[in-house]
Write an enzyme that holds these catalytic residues in place. Sequence first.
Site, PDB file in Angstrom:
ATOM      1  N   HIS A 165      -3.078  48.536  10.507  1.00 36.45           N
ATOM      2  CA  HIS A 165      -3.228  49.573  11.534  1.00 36.45           C
ATOM      3  C   HIS A 165      -2.004  49.592  12.454  1.00 36.45           C
ATOM      4  CE1 HIS A 165      -3.947  46.449  14.512  1.00 36.45           C
ATOM      5  NE2 HIS A 165      -4.792  45.902  13.671  1.00 36.45           N
ATOM      6  N   ASP A 188      -3.686  42.601   9.930  1.00 37.96           N
ATOM      7  CA  ASP A 188      -2.697  41.566   9.615  1.00 37.96           C
ATOM      8  C   ASP A 188      -3.315  40.474   8.746  1.00 37.96           C
ATOM      9  OD1 ASP A 188      -4.329  40.515  11.602  1.00 37.96           O
ATOM     10  OD2 ASP A 188      -2.710  40.018  12.992  1.00 37.96           O
TER      11      ASP A 188
END
Length: 461
Positions: A80, A362
């Site tokens: 994102h 992540d």
Amino acid sequence: MVYVLYLSVHLIPVNPIREDGLNPKSRKRIMPDLLTEPPAIDPVYEARVYCNIPTIAERSMEGHAPHYFKLVSVQVLIRHGDRYPLYVIPKTKRPDIDCMLLPSRKPSHPQLEAFIKYMSKGSAAQMDGSLSSLPRYPSHSLCEMGELTQTGVVQHLRNGQLLREIYISKHKLLLSDWTAKQLYLETTGKSRTLQSALALLYTFLPDFDWKKINLRHQWSTIFCSGSCDCPMRNHYLEEEQRRQYSLRVKNNDLEKIYVDMAKIVGIPTRQLRASNPIDSLLCYFCHNVSFPCTKTGCIGMEHFKVIKRHQLEDERERQDKKLYFLYALLATHPLLNQTVNRLQRIAEGKKEEVFVLYSAHDVTLSPVLSALGITEARFPRFAARLVFELWQDGKRPKEHFIRILYNGADVTFRTSFCKDYYKRSSKPMCPLEKFVNFVKRDMFLIFNSTSYYDACRRRPL
């Protein structure tokens, strides 16, 4: 239960990638602009790269192949875009960041205004479960915790535009009459991943049509779907977390910084440490907002740099100890297996799901990079992208090859399964079967196993 390693302390690799086409410079006003990448890792410089402020045009190596090769599929895994912190430093004012989208405010994008209008009309999109109740774009004057910012939206509008120019305009992967069956779209249940996916798709697709958008909800941040039961993955994760803790408690400089920061904000050191201050400080840094102050003093750049320095040491040790690598192999096999199966179907002539988008975090991208053997890759920045391209050899149509690109850099021959092939071949890509054999067989060799199920249950000798 699925355990996920939260890598708030893993932002910086030991050695930066230097492949042709990677543009690591990310401008940051509170630091002098760097004309070239410094020879030694600078924690503050690396933080600027991590922010990924969209200020300059990005070069990329996506879509490069000999003229007689045909692009037949693209699978993209994204993190994102820029977000508001997930944690607050206790007794400090939250970063004053506006999450309303304003085309007149920088950073912006030529299609931002049209994106806002289109997203606000409602949709006929098909979305799994709770996705349909999430907002299509950020809209709070003071960002909510974890909310995508305008910077994050712009980062993915730019990603989509860049990939459109390569894959749609140049390689005609999707035509103007594209259908929903040609796409496979999946996102976790966070508004920031849904909105990042929509921003990328809006500028990528030949014509964004809600009726053709079918977004699937993935409940697991490692995208393990129905194959999440893996006891040994959890074992290696716990071992890795113990390693992280052991290194942290041995770092006297880090502890002194935490003690000093705790005094400034007036809380116990343990509470300060538990608030994961780097997450909040990165937001101040990326948005060029002064670090927080109290009546006792101010958190400053020296505090920030010491924490980053520790991250370097942690990353260095993580590479040496290999516990995270073992975790990564087991954590990412379900996703990589799904990827390989789809590539094989397309190589056999299937025309469905030729473009795939996974919108993730992540903690999704980082283990994938590790499992593939791309050890020098930077920790996933905001709006990072990992791309798998499938190519058909025009001279030998039954032969298919892959390219793997990370933030526009070709990392195909940095993978563990294609390093040796690079030495023996003049072709700028890797045979598909190399990737297939890695995922179906070679990933398990280090566990003395022949299957994912067995590797997930076999205790190390």
